[in-house]
Write a protein that holds these residues in place. Structure first.
Motif, PDB file in Angstrom:
ATOM      1  N   TYR A 118       0.836  -1.213   0.000  1.00  0.00           N
ATOM      2  CA  TYR A 118       0.000   0.000   0.000  1.00  0.00           C
ATOM      3  C   TYR A 118       0.869   1.261   0.000  1.00  0.00           C
ATOM      4  CZ  TYR A 118      -3.785   3.187   1.170  1.00  0.00           C
ATOM      5  OH  TYR A 118      -4.701   4.193   1.134  1.00  0.00           O
ATOM      6  N   PHE A 119       0.485   2.217  -0.831  1.00  0.00           N
ATOM      7  CA  PHE A 119       1.164   3.521  -0.819  1.00  0.00           C
ATOM      8  C   PHE A 119       0.137   4.629  -0.987  1.00  0.00           C
ATOM      9  CE2 PHE A 119       4.657   0.960  -2.706  1.00  0.00           C
ATOM     10  CZ  PHE A 119       5.576   1.155  -1.694  1.00  0.00           C
ATOM     11  N   LYS A 120       0.154   5.601  -0.124  1.00  0.00           N
ATOM     12  CA  LYS A 120      -0.714   6.766  -0.292  1.00  0.00           C
ATOM     13  C   LYS A 120      -0.080   7.924   0.466  1.00  0.00           C
ATOM     14  CE  LYS A 120      -4.800   8.499  -1.470  1.00  0.00           C
ATOM     15  NZ  LYS A 120      -5.350   8.469  -2.823  1.00  0.00           N
ATOM     16  N   VAL A 121       0.354   8.929  -0.273  1.00  0.00           N
ATOM     17  CA  VAL A 121       0.900  10.116   0.397  1.00  0.00           C
ATOM     18  C   VAL A 121       0.258  11.364  -0.203  1.00  0.00           C
ATOM     19  CG1 VAL A 121       3.141   9.077   0.993  1.00  0.00           C
ATOM     20  CG2 VAL A 121       2.903  10.318  -1.140  1.00  0.00           C
ATOM     21  N   PRO A 122       0.250  12.485   0.533  1.00  0.00           N
ATOM     22  CA  PRO A 122      -0.376  13.698   0.012  1.00  0.00           C
ATOM     23  C   PRO A 122       0.290  14.170  -1.281  1.00  0.00           C
ATOM     24  CG  PRO A 122       0.105  13.915   2.346  1.00  0.00           C
ATOM     25  CD  PRO A 122       0.769  12.666   1.897  1.00  0.00           C
ATOM     26  N   GLN A 123      -0.464  14.998  -2.035  1.00  0.00           N
ATOM     27  CA  GLN A 123       0.056  15.503  -3.316  1.00  0.00           C
ATOM     28  C   GLN A 123       1.233  16.456  -3.111  1.00  0.00           C
ATOM     29  OE1 GLN A 123      -3.481  17.150  -5.022  1.00  0.00           O
ATOM     30  NE2 GLN A 123      -3.925  15.262  -6.120  1.00  0.00           N
ATOM     31  N   ASN A 124       1.936  16.743  -4.189  1.00  0.00           N
ATOM     32  CA  ASN A 124       3.094  17.650  -4.214  1.00  0.00           C
ATOM     33  C   ASN A 124       4.195  17.227  -3.238  1.00  0.00           C
ATOM     34  OD1 ASN A 124       0.437  19.825  -4.318  1.00  0.00           O
ATOM     35  ND2 ASN A 124       1.766  19.568  -6.091  1.00  0.00           N
ATOM     36  N   PRO A 125       4.640  15.983  -3.351  1.00  0.00           N
ATOM     37  CA  PRO A 125       5.671  15.498  -2.416  1.00  0.00           C
ATOM     38  C   PRO A 125       6.961  16.318  -2.488  1.00  0.00           C
ATOM     39  CG  PRO A 125       5.277  13.895  -4.169  1.00  0.00           C
ATOM     40  CD  PRO A 125       4.225  14.938  -4.301  1.00  0.00           C
ATOM     41  N   GLU A 126       7.227  16.928  -3.668  1.00  0.00           N
ATOM     42  CA  GLU A 126       8.484  17.690  -3.811  1.00  0.00           C
ATOM     43  C   GLU A 126       8.505  18.924  -2.909  1.00  0.00           C
ATOM     44  OE1 GLU A 126       6.340  16.925  -6.184  1.00  0.00           O
ATOM     45  OE2 GLU A 126       5.449  18.824  -6.820  1.00  0.00           O
ATOM     46  N   ASP A 127       7.329  19.375  -2.460  1.00  0.00           N
ATOM     47  CA  ASP A 127       7.274  20.581  -1.623  1.00  0.00           C
ATOM     48  C   ASP A 127       7.160  20.265  -0.133  1.00  0.00           C
ATOM     49  OD1 ASP A 127       7.305  22.122  -3.882  1.00  0.00           O
ATOM     50  OD2 ASP A 127       5.123  22.076  -4.092  1.00  0.00           O
ATOM     51  N   ARG A 128       7.274  19.028   0.239  1.00  0.00           N
ATOM     52  CA  ARG A 128       7.005  18.657   1.641  1.00  0.00           C
ATOM     53  C   ARG A 128       8.266  18.204   2.370  1.00  0.00           C
ATOM     54  NH1 ARG A 128       1.758  18.481   2.382  1.00  0.00           N
ATOM     55  NH2 ARG A 128       0.489  18.530   0.514  1.00  0.00           N
ATOM     56  N   ASP A 129       8.210  18.328   3.690  1.00  0.00           N
ATOM     57  CA  ASP A 129       9.244  17.722   4.540  1.00  0.00           C
ATOM     58  C   ASP A 129       8.654  16.430   5.094  1.00  0.00           C
ATOM     59  OD1 ASP A 129      11.258  19.726   4.396  1.00  0.00           O
ATOM     60  OD2 ASP A 129      10.060  20.991   5.709  1.00  0.00           O
ATOM     61  N   PHE A 130       9.279  15.297   4.758  1.00  0.00           N
ATOM     62  CA  PHE A 130       8.746  14.004   5.183  1.00  0.00           C
ATOM     63  C   PHE A 130       9.449  13.498   6.437  1.00  0.00           C
ATOM     64  CE2 PHE A 130       7.409  14.048   0.792  1.00  0.00           C
ATOM     65  CZ  PHE A 130       6.154  13.489   0.872  1.00  0.00           C
ATOM     66  N   LEU A 131       8.639  12.964   7.350  1.00  0.00           N
ATOM     67  CA  LEU A 131       9.173  12.262   8.518  1.00  0.00           C
ATOM     68  C   LEU A 131       8.671  10.825   8.397  1.00  0.00           C
ATOM     69  CD1 LEU A 131      10.820  12.805  11.016  1.00  0.00           C
ATOM     70  CD2 LEU A 131       8.730  13.444  12.224  1.00  0.00           C
ATOM     71  N   LEU A 132       9.578   9.951   7.958  1.00  0.00           N
ATOM     72  CA  LEU A 132       9.241   8.534   7.767  1.00  0.00           C
ATOM     73  C   LEU A 132       9.434   7.838   9.116  1.00  0.00           C
ATOM     74  CD1 LEU A 132       8.664   6.279   5.618  1.00  0.00           C
ATOM     75  CD2 LEU A 132      11.132   6.172   5.266  1.00  0.00           C
ATOM     76  N   VAL A 133       8.412   7.117   9.593  1.00  0.00           N
ATOM     77  CA  VAL A 133       8.508   6.579  10.957  1.00  0.00           C
ATOM     78  C   VAL A 133       8.216   5.089  11.013  1.00  0.00           C
ATOM     79  CG1 VAL A 133       7.928   8.817  11.976  1.00  0.00           C
ATOM     80  CG2 VAL A 133       6.109   7.161  11.645  1.00  0.00           C
ATOM     81  N   ASP A 134       9.001   4.395  11.809  1.00  0.00           N
ATOM     82  CA  ASP A 134       8.828   2.957  12.042  1.00  0.00           C
ATOM     83  C   ASP A 134       9.569   2.658  13.344  1.00  0.00           C
ATOM     84  OD1 ASP A 134       9.023   0.122  12.007  1.00  0.00           O
ATOM     85  OD2 ASP A 134       8.962   0.122   9.815  1.00  0.00           O
ATOM     86  N   PRO A 135       8.974   1.958  14.293  1.00  0.00           N
ATOM     87  CA  PRO A 135       9.701   1.739  15.557  1.00  0.00           C
ATOM     88  C   PRO A 135      11.022   0.977  15.386  1.00  0.00           C
ATOM     89  CG  PRO A 135       7.404   1.027  15.762  1.00  0.00           C
ATOM     90  CD  PRO A 135       7.634   1.388  14.314  1.00  0.00           C
ATOM     91  N   MET A 136      11.097   0.092  14.357  1.00  0.00           N
ATOM     92  CA  MET A 136      12.248  -0.800  14.266  1.00  0.00           C
ATOM     93  C   MET A 136      13.026  -0.617  12.962  1.00  0.00           C
ATOM     94  SD  MET A 136      11.476  -2.137  17.099  1.00  0.00           S
ATOM     95  CE  MET A 136      12.567  -3.487  17.458  1.00  0.00           C
ATOM     96  N   LEU A 137      14.343  -0.510  13.065  1.00  0.00           N
ATOM     97  CA  LEU A 137      15.225  -0.519  11.888  1.00  0.00           C
ATOM     98  C   LEU A 137      16.116  -1.744  12.071  1.00  0.00           C
ATOM     99  CD1 LEU A 137      16.373   0.913   9.336  1.00  0.00           C
ATOM    100  CD2 LEU A 137      17.904   2.163  10.863  1.00  0.00           C
ATOM    101  N   ALA A 138      15.760  -2.847  11.420  1.00  0.00           N
ATOM    102  CA  ALA A 138      16.479  -4.120  11.641  1.00  0.00           C
ATOM    103  C   ALA A 138      17.475  -4.348  10.502  1.00  0.00           C
ATOM    104  CB  ALA A 138      15.462  -5.247  11.794  1.00  0.00           C
ATOM    105  N   THR A 139      17.070  -5.078   9.440  1.00  0.00           N
ATOM    106  CA  THR A 139      17.992  -5.224   8.291  1.00  0.00           C
ATOM    107  C   THR A 139      18.066  -3.916   7.503  1.00  0.00           C
ATOM    108  OG1 THR A 139      16.255  -5.881   6.735  1.00  0.00           O
ATOM    109  CG2 THR A 139      17.323  -7.654   7.988  1.00  0.00           C
ATOM    110  N   GLY A 140      17.036  -3.093   7.668  1.00  0.00           N
ATOM    111  CA  GLY A 140      16.960  -1.842   6.904  1.00  0.00           C
ATOM    112  C   GLY A 140      16.159  -1.980   5.615  1.00  0.00           C
ATOM    113  N   GLY A 141      15.771  -3.212   5.284  1.00  0.00           N
ATOM    114  CA  GLY A 141      15.048  -3.437   4.021  1.00  0.00           C
ATOM    115  C   GLY A 141      13.796  -2.575   3.898  1.00  0.00           C
TER     116      GLY A 141
END
Ligand code: PRP
Ligand code: URA
Length: 212
Positions: A118-141
């Motif tokens: 699933y992917f859904k993000v607001p329009q005009n991504p080039e103008d936004r500051d994104f904070l990508l969040v996930d509790p765990m960074l394991a292999t990094g995949g």
């Protein structure tokens, strides 16, 4: 830490305190959810401390003055499903104007590679500051794939926020996306043979949603 120069450990005393209870196997599901929310809010406070500001003219009850408000670009929080969902409320309580996108990924049990659904993000991504969040960074995949996607649709400004990171995941992110800063409350020792973080906190999604 020279090779991890994009990695930022947020080790405020309150964060370390709450993280210890989060890791504890005896912590209830209710408490686990509350702690993820509180930790996310505390970490977002740190991660957003350099957001650009602009002047705003206002009047106090006594006189006119020029205050500061966060400039233009709307912050967009993007949780990696499922476990990232647990971090959203804490962050948007702090930044109510933030938009929210969603990226659905799960790790295949045998290959540990991310599978996208699933992917859904607001329009005009080039103008936004994104904070990508996930509790765990394991292999990094998962983090690498989610960042690939955000960049593919035009995102230029991305920060990755997690609670517990493994060295393997930090390396993978830094190799694939050296321009994306990584913020974590802990850098743990290693991964086990099932790609779980040691000492870690177990399966974040299962602990949040009670699926095991
Ligand atoms: C967990 C976690 C990350 C991923 C980290 O999700 O929330 O998304 O694993 O592992 P990686 O760095 O090796 O990719 P999981 O795949 O278990 O899905 P879930 O959130 O739906 O439980
Ligand atoms: N995903 C989790 O939820 N926990 C780990 O330790 C590794 C991946």
């Amino acid at each position: 830490m020279e090779e991890f120069k994009n990695f930022h450990l947020i080790d405020h005393a309150l964060i370390q305190h709450k993280l210890t209870y989060l890791r504890d196997i005896n912590t209830s599901k209710k408490k686990f959810r509350e702690l993820v929310e509180e930790l996310s809010m505390l970490m977002a406070y740190e991660v957003t401390k350099d957001l650009p500001l602009e002047d705003k003219e206002i009047e106090t009850p006594l006189e006119k003055m020029t205050g500061k408000v966060i400039r233009g670009k709307k912050l967009t929080v993007v949780p990696i499903l499922r476990a990232g969902l647990g971090m959203v409320d804490g962050i948007i309580n702090l930044i109510p104007s933030a938009r929210v996108g969603h990226i659905g990924l799960y790790r295949d049990h045998d290959t540990f590679k991310p599978v996208e659904y699933y992917f859904k993000v607001p329009q005009n991504p080039e103008d936004r500051d994104f904070l990508l969040v996930d509790p765990m960074l394991a292999t990094g995949g998962s983090a690498v794939a989610a960042t690939d996607y955000l960049k593919k649709i035009g995102a230029k400004s991305i920060k990755f926020l997690c609670l517990v990171a493994a060295p393997e995941g930090v390396k993978a992110m830094m190799e694939a996306h050296p321009d994306v800063p990584i913020y974590a409350a802990a850098l743990d020792r290693e991964l086990n043979e099932h790609a779980y973080i040691l000492p870690g906190l177990g399966d974040a999604g299962d602990r949040l949603f009670g699926t095991k």
